[in-house]
Design a protein around this motif. Structure first.
Motif, PDB file in Angstrom:
ATOM      1  N   ASN A  60       0.847  -1.196   0.000  1.00 44.46           N
ATOM      2  CA  ASN A  60       0.000   0.000   0.000  1.00 44.46           C
ATOM      3  C   ASN A  60       0.880   1.242   0.000  1.00 44.46           C
ATOM      4  OD1 ASN A  60       0.298  -0.983   3.026  1.00 44.46           O
ATOM      5  ND2 ASN A  60       0.092   1.251   3.073  1.00 44.46           N
ATOM      6  N   ASP A  61       0.278   2.362  -0.419  1.00 48.03           N
ATOM      7  CA  ASP A  61       0.979   3.646  -0.358  1.00 48.03           C
ATOM      8  C   ASP A  61       1.112   4.072   1.102  1.00 48.03           C
ATOM      9  OD1 ASP A  61       1.170   3.795  -3.128  1.00 48.03           O
ATOM     10  OD2 ASP A  61      -0.819   4.720  -3.292  1.00 48.03           O
ATOM     11  N   VAL A  62       2.219   4.722   1.445  1.00 54.92           N
ATOM     12  CA  VAL A  62       2.449   5.133   2.831  1.00 54.92           C
ATOM     13  C   VAL A  62       1.984   6.563   3.033  1.00 54.92           C
ATOM     14  CG1 VAL A  62       4.371   3.567   3.154  1.00 54.92           C
ATOM     15  CG2 VAL A  62       4.810   5.850   2.290  1.00 54.92           C
ATOM     16  N   SER A  85      12.780  -7.164   9.365  1.00 52.59           N
ATOM     17  CA  SER A  85      11.762  -6.131   9.341  1.00 52.59           C
ATOM     18  C   SER A  85      12.392  -4.780   9.492  1.00 52.59           C
ATOM     19  CB  SER A  85      10.753  -6.353  10.479  1.00 52.59           C
ATOM     20  OG  SER A  85       9.890  -5.247  10.572  1.00 52.59           O
ATOM     21  N   THR A  86      11.769  -3.787   8.873  1.00 53.41           N
ATOM     22  CA  THR A  86      12.134  -2.408   9.102  1.00 53.41           C
ATOM     23  C   THR A  86      10.856  -1.680   9.410  1.00 53.41           C
ATOM     24  OG1 THR A  86      11.888  -1.858   6.782  1.00 53.41           O
ATOM     25  CG2 THR A  86      14.083  -2.514   7.501  1.00 53.41           C
ATOM     26  N   GLY A  87      10.919  -0.798  10.398  1.00 51.74           N
ATOM     27  CA  GLY A  87       9.735  -0.058  10.788  1.00 51.74           C
ATOM     28  C   GLY A  87       8.880  -0.829  11.746  1.00 51.74           C
ATOM     29  N   GLU A  88       8.130  -0.105  12.556  1.00 55.90           N
ATOM     30  CA  GLU A  88       7.211  -0.705  13.520  1.00 55.90           C
ATOM     31  C   GLU A  88       5.905   0.055  13.471  1.00 55.90           C
ATOM     32  OE1 GLU A  88       7.385  -3.278  15.361  1.00 55.90           O
ATOM     33  OE2 GLU A  88       9.420  -3.865  14.896  1.00 55.90           O
ATOM     34  N   ILE A  89       4.987  -0.413  12.638  1.00 53.21           N
ATOM     35  CA  ILE A  89       3.712   0.256  12.481  1.00 53.21           C
ATOM     36  C   ILE A  89       2.667  -0.613  13.110  1.00 53.21           C
ATOM     37  CG2 ILE A  89       2.068   1.223  10.833  1.00 53.21           C
ATOM     38  CD1 ILE A  89       4.349   1.537   8.896  1.00 53.21           C
ATOM     39  N   GLY A 144       8.411  -3.291   5.352  1.00 53.82           N
ATOM     40  CA  GLY A 144       9.072  -2.000   5.260  1.00 53.82           C
ATOM     41  C   GLY A 144       8.852  -1.361   3.897  1.00 53.82           C
ATOM     42  N   PRO A 145       9.240  -0.096   3.721  1.00 57.16           N
ATOM     43  CA  PRO A 145       9.100   0.578   2.429  1.00 57.16           C
ATOM     44  C   PRO A 145       9.984  -0.076   1.377  1.00 57.16           C
ATOM     45  CG  PRO A 145       9.485   2.150   4.214  1.00 57.16           C
ATOM     46  CD  PRO A 145       9.764   0.795   4.760  1.00 57.16           C
ATOM     47  N   GLY A 146       9.433  -0.207   0.174  1.00 57.64           N
ATOM     48  CA  GLY A 146      10.204  -0.761  -0.923  1.00 57.64           C
ATOM     49  C   GLY A 146      10.869   0.322  -1.756  1.00 57.64           C
ATOM     50  N   ASP A 147      11.523  -0.110  -2.836  1.00 55.66           N
ATOM     51  CA  ASP A 147      12.204   0.844  -3.711  1.00 55.66           C
ATOM     52  C   ASP A 147      11.225   1.787  -4.385  1.00 55.66           C
ATOM     53  OD1 ASP A 147      14.573  -0.373  -3.040  1.00 55.66           O
ATOM     54  OD2 ASP A 147      14.550  -1.743  -4.772  1.00 55.66           O
TER      55      ASP A 147
END
Length: 400
Positions: free
Chosen positions: A334-336, A395-399, A369-372
Motif C-alpha cells: 500500500n501507499d504510505v 523487518s524495518t519499521g514498527e507500524i 518495510g518501504p520498498g524501492d
C-alpha cells in the motif's frame, strides 16, 4: 529449628515416644537387677531417648542433640548398652532424611564418633584392668565395624529417602513451571488475538465514522451506510472479544479460530471502510491447509490491512496469495502516509511484532518495510506442514 508437621504426624510421633518409654523402662529395669544399676538412671536414660525419638521429625537437629545427651548420661552413669539406645537409629535416620545441610553432615559425623565412643566405652575398662591383648584388639575392631555398620545403615537409609524426596520436589517444581509456561503462552496468544481483533475493528469504525462525517453534507445517504458498516464491524468485534474472554475464564476451551473461509468477510470489512482492495490468489490451495497456517495467514492479513487503513495514503491496496505445495507466500502492498514517509524506521507499536510472531509460530519468515517504489510492503512466507519455528525474520519499521 522446627519443621512444619501435620497434626497426625505430631500425634503419631508423641504416641510412639510414649510407647517407647513405657516399653523400654520395665525391660531395662529387669536387666538392671542383674547388673546392679539403679532404677533412677534407667528411667532417666529411657526418658531422654524417648524425647529424642519424639523430636526426630519435628526437629532433627534438636533430636540429635538430645540423643547425644542421653548417650553421655548413660556413659556417665556407667550403664551398659540397653534397649533405649534403639532410639539413636531413628534419630540418625531423620537427620539424613529431613535435616538441614548442617544436620545432615552432623548425623554422618555422629556415625563415626558414635562407633568410636561405643568401642572405647566398652573396652577401656578391660584394657585398664588387663592391658592390651591381641584378643582385645580384634574384638574392639569387630565391635567398631559392627557399630559403624548399624549406625551408618540408619543414616544411609535416611539419605536415600532424602534423595527420593528431593527428586519428587524437583519433579513437582518442573511440572508447576511447565504449567505456568503453558498458561503464559496461552495468555500471550489470547492477548495477540485481542490486539488483532480490536485494532482492526476500531480502524474500520474510525474510518467509517470520519468518512460519514465528511460526506454527510454532500451525500446524506452515506451516513446510513457507514453506520451499518460500523454496527456490523462492532458486533463482530464484540463477539470475538467475548470469545477470547471466555477462553481466559476457561483455559481448556480453545474456541473457534478464523480460517481461510473468513477472509472474504475480512476483505468486505476493509472495502466497506473505503479502501480500494485488489486481491489476487494464484495459485489457489490444492488441498487441506493446516489450521495453524490458516490462522497465521488470516491474522497477518488482518494486521497488515489494518496498518494500511490507519497509516496508508489511499490508493489501491494489493493483496496477493500464492499457495504452493510446500509453502504459501503472501504480500500486502500500500501507499504510505506522510508520517510513515517522513520516518519510515520509527517504531510505532506492536503490529509488526505480532505479525512476525505469527510467522515464527508456524516456522515462517516475515519482512516489512518501504520498498524501492516508496510503497510499504508486508511479505511473508509460511511453510505448509511445519511443526515449529525454523527461520528468522527481518523487518524495518514498527507500524501498529
Amino acid at each position: 529449628m522446627f519443621r512444619r508437621l501435620t497434626r497426625t504426624q505430631l500425634v503419631v510421633d508423641l504416641v510412639a515416644a510414649g510407647l517407647f518409654v513405657l516399653a523400654t523402662v520395665p525391660f531395662d529395669l529387669a536387666i538392671g537387677r542383674y547388673t546392679d544399676h539403679n532404677a533412677l538412671g534407667t528411667v532417666l536414660v529411657s526418658l531422654v531417648m524417648g524425647i529424642a525419638l519424639g523430636l526426630r521429625r519435628a526437629s532433627p537437629s534438636l533430636a540429635l542433640t538430645v540423643a547425644w545427651s542421653g548417650a553421655i548420661l548413660q556413659m556417665a552413669l556407667g550403664r551398659p548398652p540397653t534397649t533405649a539406645d534403639v532410639a539413636i537409629f531413628g534419630v540418625l535416620y531423620t537427620t539424613a532424611a529431613y535435616g538441614g545441610r548442617r544436620t545432615f553432615w552432623a548425623g554422618l559425623t555422629s556415625v563415626g564418633i558414635g562407633a568410636a565412643a561405643i568401642t572405647l566405652y566398652v573396652f577401656v575398662p578391660s584394657v585398664i584392668a588387663v592391658g592390651i591383648t591381641a584378643s582385645t584388639i580384634t574384638t574392639a575392631l569387630a565391635v567398631t565395624i559392627a557399630a559403624m555398620f548399624g549406625l551408618g545403615l540408619a543414616w544411609t537409609t535416611g539419605a536415600l529417602v532424602r534423595t527420593g524426596i528431593r527428586a519428587r520436589e524437583n519433579r513437582r517444581a518442573q511440572e508447576v513451571a511447565q504449567a505456568e509456561t503453558a498458561a503464559e503462552a496461552e495468555r500471550t496468544r489470547i492477548a495477540r488475538d485481542m490486539h488483532d481483533v480490536v485494532a482492526h475493528s476500531l480502524a474500520v469504525v474510525i474510518a467509517q465514522a470520519d468518512g460519514a462525517r465528511y460526506a454527510a453534507a454532500a451525500d446524506p445517504d452515506a451516513a446510513p451506510a457507514a453506520l451499518g458498516t460500523i454496527s456490523t464491524t462492532a458486533r463482530a468485534a464484540l463477539s470475538d472479544v467475548r470469545m477470547l474472554l471466555m477462553q481466559l475464564r476457561h483455559a481448556q476451551a480453545e474456541g473457534p479460530q478464523p480460517t481461510l473461509a473468513d477472509l472474504e468477510q475480512l476483505y468486505a470489512q476493509v472495502r466497506a471502510a473505503g479502501v480500494a482492495l485488489a486481491v489476487d490468489v494464484d495459485p489457489a490451495p490444492r488441498g487441506e491447509v493446516p489450521a495453524s497456517v490458516q490462522l497465521a495467514v488470516y491474522r497477518i492479513l488482518q494486521e497488515a490491512l489494518t496498518n494500511a487503513l490507519r497509516h496508508g495514503a489511499g490508493g489501491v491496496v494489493g493483496v496477493t496469495l500464492a499457495w504452493h505445495d510446500d509453502r504459501v507466500e503472501l504480500s500486502v502492498v500500500n501507499d504510505v502516509g506522510p508520517a510513515v514517509a517522513a520516518e519510515p524506521d520509527a517504531p510505532r507499536g506492536h503490529g509488526l511484532i505480532g505479525m512476525r510472531e505469527r510467522a515464527q509460530l508456524v516456522g515462517g519468515v516475515l519482512a516489512a518495510g518501504p520498498g524501492d517504489d516508496g510503497r510499504f510492503a508486508v511479505r511473508a512466507t509460511l511453510p505448509i506442514g511445519a511443526t515449529g519455528p525454523t527461520a528468522g525474520t527481518a523487518s524495518t519499521g514498527e507500524i501498529s
